[in-house]
Design an enzyme around this catalytic site. Structure first.
Site, PDB file in Angstrom:
ATOM      1  CG  ASN A  77       8.631   2.721   0.643  1.00  0.00           C
ATOM      2  OD1 ASN A  77       9.429   3.179   1.156  1.00  0.00           O
ATOM      3  ND2 ASN A  77       7.308   2.950   0.832  1.00  0.00           N
ATOM      4  CB  CYS A 123      -0.990  -0.060   1.234  1.00  0.00           C
ATOM      5  SG  CYS A 123      -2.142  -1.084   1.145  1.00  0.00           S
ATOM      6  CG  ASP A 124       4.056   4.049   1.328  1.00  0.00           C
ATOM      7  OD1 ASP A 124       3.506   4.821   0.587  1.00  0.00           O
ATOM      8  OD2 ASP A 124       4.790   4.334   2.346  1.00  0.00           O
ATOM      9  N   PRO A 125       3.957   1.779  -2.451  1.00  0.00           N
ATOM     10  CG  PRO A 125       2.228   1.423  -4.305  1.00  0.00           C
ATOM     11  CD  PRO A 125       2.480   1.945  -3.204  1.00  0.00           C
ATOM     12  CG  HIS A 126       6.614   6.111  -1.977  1.00  0.00           C
ATOM     13  ND1 HIS A 126       7.919   6.510  -1.821  1.00  0.00           N
ATOM     14  CD2 HIS A 126       6.000   5.981  -1.050  1.00  0.00           C
ATOM     15  CE1 HIS A 126       8.203   6.320  -0.527  1.00  0.00           C
ATOM     16  NE2 HIS A 126       6.793   6.115   0.191  1.00  0.00           N
TER      17      HIS A 126
END
Length: 165
Positions: A51, A45-48
């Site tokens: 990361n 849920c935080d695939p920027h």
């Protein structure tokens, strides 16, 4: 926690210095997230970009073209969502509909995923980062990632109107 000696996913020069083809990295990221989502049923849920890192696959040797296979390193595993079979199936069907610009199927699967009868166009636009006119364009390249300021402005306008409604 472990230190990872790797290049940032957006640092093309560093990736090339490692002997890795940027196109191979792009394919790997797509494959990894598709497998994670559609096969295993998990969504990071935080695939920027901050990361994700890349390094040569430890077992990879230099090939005859001076290139190596990439290994994707995902960071920040604090928030995942597990998808049930029905959600995975509907999400896969939605992406198929988006690829083929199938308006009826886009609407049907967006509604099944909870976007609602009135927000399916917005949902499709957010997923593809394209204005609705591009999402439903039957041309082969309708989802190509070459957006322009006009497309971004149109999508932002739709988002602002939808959020304030």
């Amino acid at each position: 926690m472990e230190f990872m000696d790797a290049a940032e996913i957006t640092d093309v020069s560093a990736i090339q210095r490692l002997g890795i083809e940027p196109n191979d990295v792009s394919k790997l990221v797509s494959q990894a997230f598709a497998e994670m989502t559609f096969k295993h049923g998990f969504v990071h849920c935080d695939p920027h970009a901050a990361n994700m890192m890349v390094r040569p696959l430890p077992s990879s040797k230099w090939n005859c073209f001076g290139k190596r296979k990439p290994q994707l390193i995902l960071l920040d595993h604090g928030l995942y969502k597990e998808l049930d079979f029905e959600t995975k199936t509907n999400y896969a069907a939605l992406w198929k509909a988006l690829i083929f610009a199938d308006v009826n199927s886009i609407k049907e699967n967006s509604v099944k995923l909870g976007a609602g009868e009135d927000l399916y166009a917005l949902f499709a636009g957010v997923l593809t980062m394209r204005p609705w006119s591009r999402v439903i364009d039957p041309s082969v390249d309708h989802l190509v990632l070459e957006g322009n300021d006009g497309n971004r402005s149109e999508l932002q306008g739709v988002l602002i109107i939808s959020i304030s409604s």
